[in-house]
Design an enzyme around this catalytic site. Structure first.
Site, PDB file in Angstrom:
ATOM      1  CB  ALA A   1     -12.242  -6.505 -21.247  1.00  0.00           C
TER       2      ALA A   1
ATOM      3  CG  MET B   1      -1.046  -8.075  -6.824  1.00  0.00           C
ATOM      4  SD  MET B   1      -0.195  -7.069  -8.075  1.00  0.00           S
ATOM      5  CE  MET B   1       0.894  -8.305  -8.784  1.00  0.00           C
TER       6      MET B   1
ATOM      7  N   GLY C   1       0.784  -1.239   0.000  1.00  0.00           N
ATOM      8  CA  GLY C   1       0.000   0.000   0.000  1.00  0.00           C
ATOM      9  C   GLY C   1       0.811   1.282   0.000  1.00  0.00           C
TER      10      GLY C   1
ATOM     11  CG  LEU D   1     -10.434  -4.786 -11.714  1.00  0.00           C
ATOM     12  CD1 LEU D   1     -10.201  -3.286 -11.846  1.00  0.00           C
ATOM     13  CD2 LEU D   1     -11.114  -5.117 -10.397  1.00  0.00           C
TER      14      LEU D   1
ATOM     15  CG  ASN E   1      -3.562  -1.220 -12.982  1.00  0.00           C
ATOM     16  OD1 ASN E   1      -3.456  -1.482 -11.780  1.00  0.00           O
ATOM     17  ND2 ASN E   1      -2.780  -1.799 -13.889  1.00  0.00           N
ATOM     18  CB  THR E   2      -0.228   2.570 -10.961  1.00  0.00           C
ATOM     19  OG1 THR E   2       1.153   2.784 -11.193  1.00  0.00           O
ATOM     20  CG2 THR E   2      -0.445   1.981  -9.576  1.00  0.00           C
ATOM     21  CG  HIS E   3       1.845  -2.721 -15.288  1.00  0.00           C
ATOM     22  ND1 HIS E   3       1.543  -3.959 -14.738  1.00  0.00           N
ATOM     23  CD2 HIS E   3       2.882  -2.930 -16.137  1.00  0.00           C
ATOM     24  CE1 HIS E   3       2.351  -4.870 -15.251  1.00  0.00           C
ATOM     25  NE2 HIS E   3       3.168  -4.282 -16.106  1.00  0.00           N
TER      26      HIS E   3
ATOM     27  CG  ASP F   1      -1.440  -4.852 -16.779  1.00  0.00           C
ATOM     28  OD1 ASP F   1      -2.207  -4.292 -15.968  1.00  0.00           O
ATOM     29  OD2 ASP F   1      -0.659  -5.756 -16.444  1.00  0.00           O
TER      30      ASP F   1
HETATM   31  C1  GAR Z   1       3.187  -1.282  -7.504  1.00  0.00           C
HETATM   32  O1  GAR Z   1       4.487  -1.164  -8.021  1.00  0.00           O
HETATM   33  C2  GAR Z   1       2.190  -1.566  -8.607  1.00  0.00           C
HETATM   34  O2  GAR Z   1       2.515  -0.980  -9.830  1.00  0.00           O
HETATM   35  C3  GAR Z   1       2.294  -3.058  -8.700  1.00  0.00           C
HETATM   36  O3  GAR Z   1       2.364  -3.502  -7.383  1.00  0.00           O
HETATM   37  C4  GAR Z   1       3.048  -2.506  -6.604  1.00  0.00           C
HETATM   38  C5  GAR Z   1       2.212  -2.238  -5.387  1.00  0.00           C
HETATM   39  O4  GAR Z   1       2.928  -1.526  -4.435  1.00  0.00           O
HETATM   40  N1  GAR Z   1       1.181  -3.595  -9.417  1.00  0.00           N
HETATM   41  C6  GAR Z   1       1.264  -4.633 -10.245  1.00  0.00           C
HETATM   42  O5  GAR Z   1       2.270  -5.279 -10.421  1.00  0.00           O
HETATM   43  C7  GAR Z   1      -0.048  -4.973 -10.942  1.00  0.00           C
HETATM   44  N2  GAR Z   1       0.190  -5.822 -12.061  1.00  0.00           N
HETATM   45  P1  GAR Z   1       2.212  -0.945  -3.146  1.00  0.00           P
HETATM   46  O6  GAR Z   1       1.303  -2.024  -2.580  1.00  0.00           O
HETATM   47  O7  GAR Z   1       3.324  -0.610  -2.216  1.00  0.00           O
HETATM   48  O8  GAR Z   1       1.433   0.278  -3.564  1.00  0.00           O
END
Ligand code: GAR
Length: 204
Positions: free
Chosen positions: A142, A90, A12, A93, A107-109, A145
């Site tokens: 859908a 993870m 988080g 959706l 979403n952030t990837h 990413d």
């Molecule tokens: C982040 O780097 C995010 O981009 C990634 O998980 C991490 C979460 O960090 N998401 C993915 O890999 C989704 N495919 P956090 O829980 O510390 O925010």
């Protein structure tokens, strides 16, 4: 004030950055709820410490994927969000969720999409041997990413990087991008025009 629900599965740190930003009323967004698929997600503790209501929607509590998806949509809907931010969530959706929140779920990837989608973006980029990678902020569709890109930030890969060190540097850049972009959307809206994400010209 734009109402934001954040979806988390892990530590988080991105959520924490949004919670710091929303303390300033001028930011334009307020995190009104945090929803996780995992009761053990550190992000839930961060939300609770900030006094933000939380919900857990664990797949094990549902008959199948589609039922979980509907359950997730219901739990998120309780908070009446204008924008849903998947920040380290993870799971994919599904249709029921996107029927309700499509076009306003982002979403952030941790990679430069369309390269290295999926659950191991950092590991896959490192294994390929790219010299730069980064993070991508995009609208969720859908696919995995594949949605319209809103913003990207670039991070150099160092010779002695391992997955952890690279991910930590990506997260620093990613948090900054996420906070800036969620603020832009909150203040200016998000819409899709000809398949592209447009920020600042109102909501679709
Ligand atoms: C982040 O780097 C995010 O981009 C990634 O998980 C991490 C979460 O960090 N998401 C993915 O890999 C989704 N495919 P956090 O829980 O510390 O925010």
């Amino acid at each position: 004030m734009t109402r934001v629900v954040v979806l988390v599965s892990g530590a988080g740190s991105n959520l924490a950055a949004l919670l710091t930003a929303h303390d300033d009323a001028a930011y334009g967004a307020r995190v009104v709820g945090v929803v996780s698929d995992k009761a053990s997600a550190g992000g839930l503790d961060i939300a609770r410490a900030a006094g933000v209501p939380t919900a857990v929607v664990a797949p094990a509590d549902f008959e199948d994927r589609a039922a979980w998806d509907r359950g997730l949509a219901r739990s998120v809907g309780v908070f009446s969000p204008d924008l849903v931010v998947s920040a380290g969530f993870m799971r994919i959706l599904g249709a029921a969720f996107l029927d309700e929140f499509g076009g306003r779920t982002v979403n952030t990837h941790p990679a430069l999409l369309p390269s290295f989608p999926g659950a191991h973006g950092v590991r896959d980029a490192l294994a390929y041997g790219v010299r730069v990678t980064g993070a991508t902020f995009h609208v969720v569709d859908a696919g995995v990413d594949t949605g319209p890109i809103i913003a990207q930030t670039v991070v150099e890969v160092l010779d002695d990087d391992d997955e952890e060190s690279l991910h930590e540097r990506i997260k620093v850049a990613e948090r900054e991008m996420l906070v800036a972009q969620v603020g832009r959307i909150a203040r200016g809206g998000l819409r899709l025009e000809a398949g592209r994400a447009v920020v600042g010209r109102g909501w679709a």
